[in-house]
Design a protein around this motif. Sequence first.
Motif, short mmCIF file in Angstrom:
data_model
loop_
_atom_site.label_atom_id
_atom_site.label_comp_id
_atom_site.label_asym_id
_atom_site.label_seq_id
_atom_site.Cartn_x
_atom_site.Cartn_y
_atom_site.Cartn_z
N ASP A 166 0.75 -1.02 -0.03
CA ASP A 166 0.02 -0.06 -0.06
C ASP A 166 0.86 1.21 -0.13
N ALA A 167 2.09 1.10 0.92
CA ALA A 167 2.86 2.45 0.66
C ALA A 167 3.62 2.51 -0.67
N ARG A 168 3.79 1.49 -1.51
CA ARG A 168 4.61 1.84 -2.59
C ARG A 168 3.78 1.69 -3.85
N LYS A 169 2.34 1.22 -3.94
CA LYS A 169 1.88 1.05 -5.10
C LYS A 169 1.43 2.43 -5.89
N THR A 170 1.49 3.40 -5.28
CA THR A 170 1.21 4.59 -5.99
C THR A 170 2.23 5.54 -6.32
N LEU A 171 3.49 5.09 -5.99
CA LEU A 171 4.64 5.59 -6.54
C LEU A 171 4.73 5.81 -7.82
N GLU A 245 -4.81 -5.44 -7.41
CA GLU A 245 -4.34 -5.64 -6.13
C GLU A 245 -3.91 -7.16 -5.86
N PRO A 246 -3.05 -7.57 -4.99
CA PRO A 246 -2.80 -8.75 -4.61
C PRO A 246 -3.91 -9.55 -4.06
N PHE A 247 -4.08 -10.87 -3.95
CA PHE A 247 -5.04 -11.77 -3.40
C PHE A 247 -4.63 -11.64 -2.04
N ALA A 248 -5.40 -11.03 -1.02
CA ALA A 248 -5.20 -11.08 0.29
C ALA A 248 -5.04 -12.46 0.90
N LEU A 288 4.28 -7.18 -6.33
CA LEU A 288 5.26 -6.95 -5.60
C LEU A 288 6.58 -6.73 -5.99
N LYS A 289 6.80 -7.56 -7.00
CA LYS A 289 8.24 -7.42 -7.87
C LYS A 289 8.45 -6.18 -8.30
#
Length: 452
Positions: A166-171, A245-248, A288-289
């Motif tokens: 969540d902290a990185r996906k909008t970069l 989004e990843p599968f939680a 994530l990669k």
Amino acid sequence: MHSTVKADRRLLVSVFGPQEAREAVLGGARIIDSEDPRSALGTIKPRRIMDIADAVLAARRDLPVQLSTNIGEDQLLHRRAANGLAVAKSPYETVGKAAQAALGVAAAMGTLVHPCPIVKVGLDGMDVDRLGDVLGEITATLRRVDGLRRTRVMSVLFAQDLDLWDARKTLPQVRRALVGLREYDPSAPDAPGAFDLAGLADALLAEDGLQLFPDAPGTRPTEADLKARGALPAAARGTHVTVNEPFAHADHGLTRQRRTDREAIRAMVEASAAAGADAIMIDTSILLKVARIGLISTAGNEEVVDLDAHDTDADGLTRRGILTLDEIRFFVDLCHARGLEANLAGSVQSHQAQQIWRLVPDLDQLSARGGVVAPSRDPLRGTGADTRHERVVRSALVAGLVPPEQGGCLVVPEHMARSPKFRTDLDALLARHPDLAVRFAGPDGMPGGTAD
């Protein structure tokens, strides 16, 4: 730590063609994995698998080499409804299609290179019970087929840290890369995280890796333009999208936590063993990669030197990992207690591999692609773009992830060597592992970089 080192520890390298297969074998890979690099477990055509098998068969090999191929990141099947929405197909059809795919890739690999090829089964987004049904059908089917009975089945599940995601996906650099990989869905303009795809049209890539809209951003494509070139589905209303989004884990009964923990690892291993699998790989998804979130964490443990802190991209984004050393040891020990081989994947780098091989000597396999590729070189066309489409396997980088008893060494990319305090941490690593040979690699992945 156990005192003995297994003689049959193996590095798996994912390749997309015969030349990459030759490079992987030359570098010391023991499992050559056929895969499309544009996703975490990219599906590859059977004839390409056969070409790769032929290249491995013709290569000189000092140790036995296996082949592996995956049948996709997940085995979910959907049909498109009249309104453009996806509707899940029946569990019976899902299981049947997965088993058919496994038969196909096993036949494409054949048994000439090695009598025990490996079929990797991505199981992302599935509840534990459904996961077991798919995996069980595949293992039972392969073991009834003459000539393929010795095929090994490896389940592949995906680790996650949703807070870090969540902290990185909008970069900006993460969003651009995900657009290039088509990892987005249409959305309303006011949806959380929504952005205008037309504004990132220059990041869209065609199948050949070239820009889909070479005139962007100077010329902004319309909604009709994006649909005409396949960047948006016909049912989309507007040009706004959100990244996938990843599968939680919590949605699929693995753990209630937002990060892969021991509970999730236990559920993954137990389900794989109950279904009759031979091995299990824990990987990270393409999402994530791209966000530089890998599987192995080098932070916060006194036994591990944190070289991740020096591995930053051009925008200063540091590499981060998910599983700690203790969690990796738990995974390996539980796999062996259940009769499974343990494989770690997910943006594994040389500085991680050479420490993990030494600190977890019972680990069976490591897997890599991102850590062993560099921009392509062509004497006529020059150097390729630094994208997942155009990076290729280099034997010199493969050697950086090979187990130490098979000649593995630490390969340090030039950008890491230039990081402040890198030399201090490298000296600390060599003090702990004086047998570790070090090589420096330039931007093209070839020897010749420097630590100065």
